[in-house]
Design a protein around this motif. Sequence first.
Motif, PDB file in Angstrom:
ATOM      1  N   LYS A  46      30.991 -21.295 -60.518  1.00 56.21           N
ATOM      2  CA  LYS A  46      32.487 -20.829 -61.060  1.00 56.21           C
ATOM      3  C   LYS A  46      32.229 -19.433 -61.125  1.00 56.21           C
ATOM      4  CE  LYS A  46      35.339 -21.856 -65.093  1.00 56.21           C
ATOM      5  NZ  LYS A  46      35.375 -22.631 -66.207  1.00 56.21           N
ATOM      6  N   VAL A  47      31.082 -18.502 -61.587  1.00 56.52           N
ATOM      7  CA  VAL A  47      31.068 -17.362 -61.561  1.00 56.52           C
ATOM      8  C   VAL A  47      31.252 -16.621 -60.282  1.00 56.52           C
ATOM      9  CG1 VAL A  47      29.414 -15.489 -62.290  1.00 56.52           C
ATOM     10  CG2 VAL A  47      29.581 -17.332 -63.716  1.00 56.52           C
ATOM     11  N   GLN A  48      30.681 -17.219 -59.126  1.00 50.23           N
ATOM     12  CA  GLN A  48      31.038 -16.705 -57.953  1.00 50.23           C
ATOM     13  C   GLN A  48      32.381 -16.789 -57.209  1.00 50.23           C
ATOM     14  OE1 GLN A  48      28.874 -15.013 -55.815  1.00 50.23           O
ATOM     15  NE2 GLN A  48      27.433 -15.177 -57.692  1.00 50.23           N
ATOM     16  N   SER A  49      32.927 -17.994 -57.916  1.00 45.86           N
ATOM     17  CA  SER A  49      34.204 -17.949 -57.194  1.00 45.86           C
ATOM     18  C   SER A  49      35.189 -17.302 -58.172  1.00 45.86           C
ATOM     19  CB  SER A  49      34.723 -19.598 -57.765  1.00 45.86           C
ATOM     20  OG  SER A  49      36.177 -19.703 -57.596  1.00 45.86           O
ATOM     21  N   LEU A  50      34.934 -17.060 -59.380  1.00 47.03           N
ATOM     22  CA  LEU A  50      35.760 -15.952 -60.134  1.00 47.03           C
ATOM     23  C   LEU A  50      35.595 -14.505 -59.452  1.00 47.03           C
ATOM     24  CD1 LEU A  50      35.433 -17.367 -63.775  1.00 47.03           C
ATOM     25  CD2 LEU A  50      37.560 -16.901 -62.588  1.00 47.03           C
ATOM     26  N   MET A  51      34.368 -14.129 -59.325  1.00 43.51           N
ATOM     27  CA  MET A  51      33.976 -12.839 -58.423  1.00 43.51           C
ATOM     28  C   MET A  51      34.891 -12.679 -57.391  1.00 43.51           C
ATOM     29  SD  MET A  51      30.049 -12.491 -59.327  1.00 43.51           S
ATOM     30  CE  MET A  51      29.851 -10.974 -58.336  1.00 43.51           C
ATOM     31  N   GLU A  52      34.997 -13.658 -56.483  1.00 42.38           N
ATOM     32  CA  GLU A  52      35.800 -13.831 -55.251  1.00 42.38           C
ATOM     33  C   GLU A  52      37.074 -13.482 -55.619  1.00 42.38           C
ATOM     34  OE1 GLU A  52      34.953 -16.848 -52.606  1.00 42.38           O
ATOM     35  OE2 GLU A  52      32.876 -16.830 -52.928  1.00 42.38           O
ATOM     36  N   THR A  53      37.618 -14.199 -56.498  1.00 35.03           N
ATOM     37  CA  THR A  53      39.074 -14.081 -56.939  1.00 35.03           C
ATOM     38  C   THR A  53      39.373 -12.660 -57.431  1.00 35.03           C
ATOM     39  OG1 THR A  53      38.923 -16.428 -57.378  1.00 35.03           O
ATOM     40  CG2 THR A  53      40.674 -15.095 -58.527  1.00 35.03           C
ATOM     41  N   ILE A  54      38.436 -12.157 -58.476  1.00 35.84           N
ATOM     42  CA  ILE A  54      38.688 -10.925 -58.852  1.00 35.84           C
ATOM     43  C   ILE A  54      38.710  -9.605 -57.896  1.00 35.84           C
ATOM     44  CG2 ILE A  54      37.860  -8.987 -60.291  1.00 35.84           C
ATOM     45  CD1 ILE A  54      36.404 -11.465 -62.259  1.00 35.84           C
ATOM     46  N   PRO A  64      43.304 -13.737 -68.963  1.00 40.77           N
ATOM     47  CA  PRO A  64      42.759 -12.839 -69.829  1.00 40.77           C
ATOM     48  C   PRO A  64      41.699 -13.587 -70.754  1.00 40.77           C
ATOM     49  CG  PRO A  64      44.885 -13.023 -70.759  1.00 40.77           C
ATOM     50  CD  PRO A  64      44.816 -13.737 -69.352  1.00 40.77           C
ATOM     51  N   ILE A  65      40.814 -12.957 -71.290  1.00 44.45           N
ATOM     52  CA  ILE A  65      39.602 -13.728 -72.278  1.00 44.45           C
ATOM     53  C   ILE A  65      40.379 -13.331 -73.478  1.00 44.45           C
ATOM     54  CG2 ILE A  65      37.608 -13.510 -70.793  1.00 44.45           C
ATOM     55  CD1 ILE A  65      36.913 -11.090 -72.639  1.00 44.45           C
ATOM     56  N   ASP A  66      39.971 -13.923 -74.466  1.00 44.04           N
ATOM     57  CA  ASP A  66      40.352 -13.758 -76.009  1.00 44.04           C
ATOM     58  C   ASP A  66      39.328 -12.734 -76.506  1.00 44.04           C
ATOM     59  OD1 ASP A  66      42.386 -15.415 -75.590  1.00 44.04           O
ATOM     60  OD2 ASP A  66      41.792 -17.177 -76.962  1.00 44.04           O
ATOM     61  N   VAL A  67      39.721 -11.851 -77.356  1.00 43.69           N
ATOM     62  CA  VAL A  67      39.035 -10.979 -77.754  1.00 43.69           C
ATOM     63  C   VAL A  67      39.286 -10.853 -79.497  1.00 43.69           C
ATOM     64  CG1 VAL A  67      38.028  -8.493 -78.238  1.00 43.69           C
ATOM     65  CG2 VAL A  67      38.511  -9.730 -75.678  1.00 43.69           C
ATOM     66  N   ARG A  88      34.229 -15.548 -66.991  1.00 38.04           N
ATOM     67  CA  ARG A  88      35.090 -14.419 -66.529  1.00 38.04           C
ATOM     68  C   ARG A  88      34.359 -13.381 -66.995  1.00 38.04           C
ATOM     69  NH1 ARG A  88      40.277 -16.658 -69.824  1.00 38.04           N
ATOM     70  NH2 ARG A  88      38.639 -17.805 -70.585  1.00 38.04           N
ATOM     71  N   TRP A  89      33.816 -13.147 -68.217  1.00 37.30           N
ATOM     72  CA  TRP A  89      32.988 -12.162 -68.629  1.00 37.30           C
ATOM     73  C   TRP A  89      31.912 -11.808 -67.677  1.00 37.30           C
ATOM     74  CZ3 TRP A  89      33.014  -8.475 -72.075  1.00 37.30           C
ATOM     75  CH2 TRP A  89      31.837  -7.651 -72.412  1.00 37.30           C
ATOM     76  N   GLU A  90      31.402 -12.886 -67.212  1.00 34.55           N
ATOM     77  CA  GLU A  90      30.078 -12.725 -66.265  1.00 34.55           C
ATOM     78  C   GLU A  90      30.389 -12.113 -65.012  1.00 34.55           C
ATOM     79  OE1 GLU A  90      26.102 -12.300 -65.420  1.00 34.55           O
ATOM     80  OE2 GLU A  90      27.153 -12.518 -67.386  1.00 34.55           O
TER      81      GLU A  90
END
Length: 124
Positions: A46-54, A64-67, A88-90
Amino acid sequence: MKISSSLSNNACSSSSSIHSASIDTTYNIPMKDITRPLPSTLDEKKVQSLMETIQTTETDQVPPIDVLWYEAPESKNNYFFAMGGCHRWEAHKRLNSKTIRAKLVRTTLNDLRIYFGSSLPNLK
């Protein structure tokens, strides 16, 4: 850091969670200004997939993340805590992103005491 001048915002109609469902504004918050106090168990795929998407799409394709945002009343210092959005953060962290899109959820010192207990940092 002053919330109105140091962060850029973007209109966003999608919500990240039940906590931010009524919040329409997203901010590009400097990663260095956000504390992520909870350890996470990550799904590497999931982290790798998000990195590719970003890296390959428009940044608004990743929610967006909630802060949690606390402003100390006397000093007016702002404190930001990311409690969710661990993948998403990672992904942003590994990509050395300067900022991350987030919805700010105002919180109180009493709420932070409940979340952190005795490990609450000194918020001056």
